[in-house]
Design a protein around this motif. Structure first.
Motif, PDB file in Angstrom:
ATOM      1  N   GLU A 281     -17.833  65.800  24.615  1.00  0.00           N
ATOM      2  CA  GLU A 281     -17.900  64.658  23.703  1.00  0.00           C
ATOM      3  C   GLU A 281     -18.247  65.092  22.286  1.00  0.00           C
ATOM      4  OE1 GLU A 281     -20.370  61.730  25.622  1.00  0.00           O
ATOM      5  OE2 GLU A 281     -18.800  61.318  27.112  1.00  0.00           O
ATOM      6  N   ARG A 282     -19.103  66.085  22.165  1.00  0.00           N
ATOM      7  CA  ARG A 282     -19.422  66.596  20.829  1.00  0.00           C
ATOM      8  C   ARG A 282     -18.161  67.166  20.179  1.00  0.00           C
ATOM      9  NH1 ARG A 282     -20.499  71.559  19.691  1.00  0.00           N
ATOM     10  NH2 ARG A 282     -21.252  72.127  21.772  1.00  0.00           N
ATOM     11  N   LEU A 283     -17.358  67.878  20.968  1.00  0.00           N
ATOM     12  CA  LEU A 283     -16.132  68.482  20.430  1.00  0.00           C
ATOM     13  C   LEU A 283     -15.097  67.412  20.080  1.00  0.00           C
ATOM     14  CD1 LEU A 283     -15.824  71.558  22.784  1.00  0.00           C
ATOM     15  CD2 LEU A 283     -16.341  71.588  20.339  1.00  0.00           C
ATOM     16  N   CYS A 284     -15.121  66.291  20.775  1.00  0.00           N
ATOM     17  CA  CYS A 284     -14.186  65.212  20.446  1.00  0.00           C
ATOM     18  C   CYS A 284     -14.587  64.544  19.130  1.00  0.00           C
ATOM     19  CB  CYS A 284     -14.137  64.174  21.566  1.00  0.00           C
ATOM     20  SG  CYS A 284     -13.307  64.784  23.049  1.00  0.00           S
ATOM     21  N   ARG A 285     -15.915  64.519  18.869  1.00  0.00           N
ATOM     22  CA  ARG A 285     -16.394  63.842  17.653  1.00  0.00           C
ATOM     23  C   ARG A 285     -16.327  64.761  16.442  1.00  0.00           C
ATOM     24  NH1 ARG A 285     -22.005  61.776  20.225  1.00  0.00           N
ATOM     25  NH2 ARG A 285     -21.061  61.019  22.162  1.00  0.00           N
ATOM     26  N   THR A 286     -16.454  66.079  16.676  1.00  0.00           N
ATOM     27  CA  THR A 286     -16.463  67.038  15.576  1.00  0.00           C
ATOM     28  C   THR A 286     -15.522  68.187  15.930  1.00  0.00           C
ATOM     29  OG1 THR A 286     -18.179  68.392  16.561  1.00  0.00           O
ATOM     30  CG2 THR A 286     -18.904  66.546  15.199  1.00  0.00           C
ATOM     31  N   ARG A 287     -15.397  69.128  15.012  1.00  0.00           N
ATOM     32  CA  ARG A 287     -14.498  70.244  15.300  1.00  0.00           C
ATOM     33  C   ARG A 287     -15.206  71.368  16.053  1.00  0.00           C
ATOM     34  NH1 ARG A 287      -9.940  71.732  11.513  1.00  0.00           N
ATOM     35  NH2 ARG A 287      -9.735  72.985  13.384  1.00  0.00           N
ATOM     36  N   VAL A 449      -2.055  61.168  15.159  1.00  0.00           N
ATOM     37  CA  VAL A 449      -2.820  59.998  15.594  1.00  0.00           C
ATOM     38  C   VAL A 449      -3.703  59.559  14.424  1.00  0.00           C
ATOM     39  CG1 VAL A 449      -2.893  60.615  18.050  1.00  0.00           C
ATOM     40  CG2 VAL A 449      -4.714  61.399  16.539  1.00  0.00           C
ATOM     41  N   GLU A 450      -4.115  58.311  14.450  1.00  0.00           N
ATOM     42  CA  GLU A 450      -4.973  57.810  13.374  1.00  0.00           C
ATOM     43  C   GLU A 450      -6.404  58.314  13.543  1.00  0.00           C
ATOM     44  OE1 GLU A 450      -2.471  55.790  14.555  1.00  0.00           O
ATOM     45  OE2 GLU A 450      -1.434  56.013  12.649  1.00  0.00           O
ATOM     46  N   ALA A 451      -6.865  58.350  14.802  1.00  0.00           N
ATOM     47  CA  ALA A 451      -8.240  58.818  15.060  1.00  0.00           C
ATOM     48  C   ALA A 451      -8.385  59.248  16.506  1.00  0.00           C
ATOM     49  CB  ALA A 451      -9.243  57.715  14.730  1.00  0.00           C
ATOM     50  N   GLY A 452      -9.200  60.288  16.723  1.00  0.00           N
ATOM     51  CA  GLY A 452      -9.438  60.802  18.072  1.00  0.00           C
ATOM     52  C   GLY A 452      -8.290  61.676  18.538  1.00  0.00           C
ATOM     53  N   GLY A 453      -8.275  61.994  19.851  1.00  0.00           N
ATOM     54  CA  GLY A 453      -7.154  62.705  20.449  1.00  0.00           C
ATOM     55  C   GLY A 453      -7.095  64.201  20.204  1.00  0.00           C
ATOM     56  N   SER A 454      -8.167  64.804  19.678  1.00  0.00           N
ATOM     57  CA  SER A 454      -8.165  66.254  19.463  1.00  0.00           C
ATOM     58  C   SER A 454      -8.036  67.006  20.788  1.00  0.00           C
ATOM     59  CB  SER A 454      -9.473  66.702  18.809  1.00  0.00           C
ATOM     60  OG  SER A 454      -9.633  66.089  17.569  1.00  0.00           O
ATOM     61  N   THR A 455      -7.654  68.270  20.692  1.00  0.00           N
ATOM     62  CA  THR A 455      -7.641  69.125  21.869  1.00  0.00           C
ATOM     63  C   THR A 455      -8.909  69.976  21.815  1.00  0.00           C
ATOM     64  OG1 THR A 455      -5.240  69.179  21.728  1.00  0.00           O
ATOM     65  CG2 THR A 455      -6.288  70.800  23.165  1.00  0.00           C
ATOM     66  N   SER A 463     -12.550  72.509  18.630  1.00  0.00           N
ATOM     67  CA  SER A 463     -11.470  71.570  18.916  1.00  0.00           C
ATOM     68  C   SER A 463     -10.448  71.580  17.798  1.00  0.00           C
ATOM     69  CB  SER A 463     -12.008  70.158  19.158  1.00  0.00           C
ATOM     70  OG  SER A 463     -12.787  69.734  18.075  1.00  0.00           O
ATOM     71  N   VAL A 464      -9.218  71.242  18.176  1.00  0.00           N
ATOM     72  CA  VAL A 464      -8.095  71.270  17.249  1.00  0.00           C
ATOM     73  C   VAL A 464      -7.610  69.837  17.068  1.00  0.00           C
ATOM     74  CG1 VAL A 464      -5.800  72.246  16.839  1.00  0.00           C
ATOM     75  CG2 VAL A 464      -7.444  73.501  18.255  1.00  0.00           C
ATOM     76  N   PRO A 465      -7.603  69.337  15.823  1.00  0.00           N
ATOM     77  CA  PRO A 465      -7.103  67.972  15.629  1.00  0.00           C
ATOM     78  C   PRO A 465      -5.581  67.933  15.789  1.00  0.00           C
ATOM     79  CG  PRO A 465      -7.690  68.959  13.522  1.00  0.00           C
ATOM     80  CD  PRO A 465      -8.033  69.969  14.574  1.00  0.00           C
ATOM     81  N   VAL A 466      -5.068  66.756  16.106  1.00  0.00           N
ATOM     82  CA  VAL A 466      -3.627  66.600  16.300  1.00  0.00           C
ATOM     83  C   VAL A 466      -2.906  66.811  14.962  1.00  0.00           C
ATOM     84  CG1 VAL A 466      -1.813  64.962  16.937  1.00  0.00           C
ATOM     85  CG2 VAL A 466      -3.986  64.984  18.188  1.00  0.00           C
ATOM     86  N   VAL A 467      -1.999  67.784  14.940  1.00  0.00           N
ATOM     87  CA  VAL A 467      -1.186  68.038  13.742  1.00  0.00           C
ATOM     88  C   VAL A 467       0.267  67.872  14.144  1.00  0.00           C
ATOM     89  CG1 VAL A 467      -0.558  69.691  11.946  1.00  0.00           C
ATOM     90  CG2 VAL A 467      -2.869  69.721  12.891  1.00  0.00           C
TER      91      VAL A 467
END
Ligand SMILES: O=C(O)CCC(=O)C(=O)O
Ligand SMILES: [Fe+2]
Length: 523
Positions: A281-287, A449-455, A463-467
């Motif tokens: 959950e920490r990784l989903c909220r931050t990188r 995506v607008e928000a969330g959904g990182s890997t 974590s890697v945000p959706v690009v």
């Protein structure tokens, strides 16, 4: 028709269904208004006659024309009006219009799935329920709440909306979630005066009832009591509530000598993934806390050619995300057009995603999406992509050394909790191809995506945000074939957006001279 909530594509299709319903209801209202106009016209004609002609006396009946019309009205007109079928014909048209769509409407499962999604987002992104009901995505912070995402249009929830979410939790025995949602429900129902609405599922009384019991189950007896008293006040004939009030009163008297069980703080229901949940959950909220390139000289960005003549003409922007495990992001692997084409090609084939369970595959709450397999024959694009992946990775991705492309569309709050892509047991379906384990993953983001959904890579702590159009590559296995535990990864819940990815899984066989064994077991 399968479920709707597990794919945003299906959720979008549901809009068209509601448009049809809006039209059907509009027609019904028009017809009913016409019908009521007729009733009103008749009503005022007759009542006007009584005022103007009869005027409290019976002398007008001496006029045979007036007498005739009175007889006619009483003999036939009133009966025609009262027994007219128009109302039921209108209702029937409304209902048959609805019935025609019934098969494509969301089911109870969809409502539950969507409610669970809201609770998942509430947990993973630490969102305030009070903000959600105002249509906002905010996290509690010291002082004012902080916006995680600002929607262009915010749609507030009703008391009944919150009641339904709370009830789903309540029925799962999950009072940690039922309490805040039912609190909001009670607050909103109170605010709207507790008026009954035909479309609603619940009432203020229902919400109070469920909330009181939730508090009781969480050990807050005095709160359960005061809510039950309010309920009894509104519904004095309810014997069950009266019994509860008495029970809570007795419990409170007894418990004055017992240690207070209140204020322990409510616990989230345990899940199987408890061990990794906090990190996830920490990784989903931050990188996460992966060193930045300036903190670790060995992390870098470059234009990559892999010594390949085609790539030499058009190098690809490479971003090394992590060294252990080795994870890289290739930017602009696809064009927008190609990404759209892949989504379109897969639409018909999308089915609820499954996970491996022993030798079988089954659906699971921890993977909420739909996916489709695109064979090489689906489009010329498949072969072109395989070629591109082969040049970048230096691997043989031809069938059966590479699996077909798996296209995934996430649903409401869609996610894929921490997992390995490679098989971790000999009975895994991964071995059905008889080409060994999944040595590497090549995952392409087909959307933003607008928000969330990182890997999120759990053990590797980043974590890697959706690009959009970028592709993430990593090795799942060590060079000696052993699974690399550090590749434990997850698709974070999508907070806002329509997330699509495509997976190309590459197997061990076919790579014998491309990725050789090493003596170092850690390599
Ligand atoms: O959607 C993501 O970010 C991860 C997806 C994934 O890990 C998978 O499909 O195996
Ligand atoms: Fe995965």
């Amino acid at each position: 028709a399968g479920e709707i909530y597990t794919s945003l594509l299906n959720v979008k299709e549901a809009i068209a269904i509601e448009r049809t319903l809006i039209d059907t209801l509009g027609t019904y209202i028009d017809h009913e208004l016409e019908r009521l106009e007729d009733l009103k016209r008749f009503h005022s004609r007759v009542s006007d006659l009584h005022i103007a002609v009869y005027n409290g006396s019976t002398t007008a009946m001496a006029n045979p024309l007036i007498a005739f019309t009175l007889i006619k009205r009483l003999q036939s007109e009133w009966a025609n009006l009262v027994y007219c079928n128009e109302a039921s014909e209108n209702t029937q048209a409304l209902r048959s219009g609805f019935k025609a769509l019934e098969a494509s409407l969301p089911k109870m499962e969809d409502l539950q799935g969507a409610a669970k999604a809201l609770m998942r987002l509430q947990d993973v992104y630490a969102l305030q329920v009070g903000s959600l009901t105002r249509g906002r995505f905010q996290r509690a912070a010291r002082g004012d709440p902080v916006d995680i995402y600002r929607p262009a249009v915010s749609v507030p929830l009703s008391g009944d909306d919150c009641f339904l979410v709370g009830k789903v939790a309540y029925e799962l025995g999950d009072f940690y979630h039922s309490v805040p949602w039912l609190e909001e429900s009670v607050r909103l129902f109170r605010g709207s005066g507790g008026a009954w609405r035909p479309e609603n599922q619940g009432t203020l009384e229902d919400a109070l009832d469920h909330l009181a019991f939730s508090h009781f189950k969480e050990g807050n007896v005095s709160y359960a009591l005061s809510l039950s008293q309010e309920l009894l006040h509104r519904d004095p004939m309810n014997g069950r509530v009266l019994q509860n009030v008495e029970k809570y009163e007795t419990l409170l008297v007894q418990s004055t000598s017992l240690p207070v069980s209140q204020g322990v703080g409510m616990r989230r229901p345990n899940s199987t993934a408890l061990r990794t949940r906090n990190t996830y959950e920490r990784l989903c909220r931050t990188r996460g806390s992966q060193p930045k390139h300036y903190e670790n000289q060995r992390l870098f960005c470059d234009y990559f050619t892999n010594g390949d003549p085609v790539l030499l003409l058009q190098p690809i922007r490479r971003e090394v995300q992590s060294l252990q495990p080795y994870v890289v992001l290739y930017h602009n692997f696809l064009t927008d057009k190609e990404a759209e084409d892949i989504k379109t090609l897969s639409q018909q084939g999308l089915r609820r995603s499954v996970v491996a369970s022993g030798e079988k595959q089954e659906t699971a709450d921890y993977r909420i999406s739909k996916s489709a397999w695109l064979k090489d024959s689906a489009s010329l694009l498949m072969g072109q992509m395989d070629g591109r992946i082969a040049r970048l990775t230096g691997l043989n991705v031809r069938t059966p050394y590479g699996e077909y492309l798996q296209v995934v569309n996430y649903g409401i709050g869609g996610h894929y909790e921490p997992h390995f892509d490679h098989a971790t047991s000999a009975s895994s379906p991964v071995f059905k191809l008889k080409t060994g384990n999944r040595v590497a993953t090549f995952m392409i983001y087909l959307s933003s995506v607008e928000a969330g959904g990182s890997t999120a890579f759990i053990y590797a702590n980043f974590s890697v945000p959706v690009v959009k159009n970028a592709a993430l590559f990593w090795w799942n296995l060590h060079r000696n074939g052993r699974g690399d535990e550090d590749t434990l990864h997850a698709g974070c819940p999508v907070l806002v957006g329509d997330k699509w990815v495509a997976n190309k899984w590459i197997h061990e066989h076919g790579q014998e001279f491309r990725r050789r064994c090493a003596l170092d077991p850690e390599e």
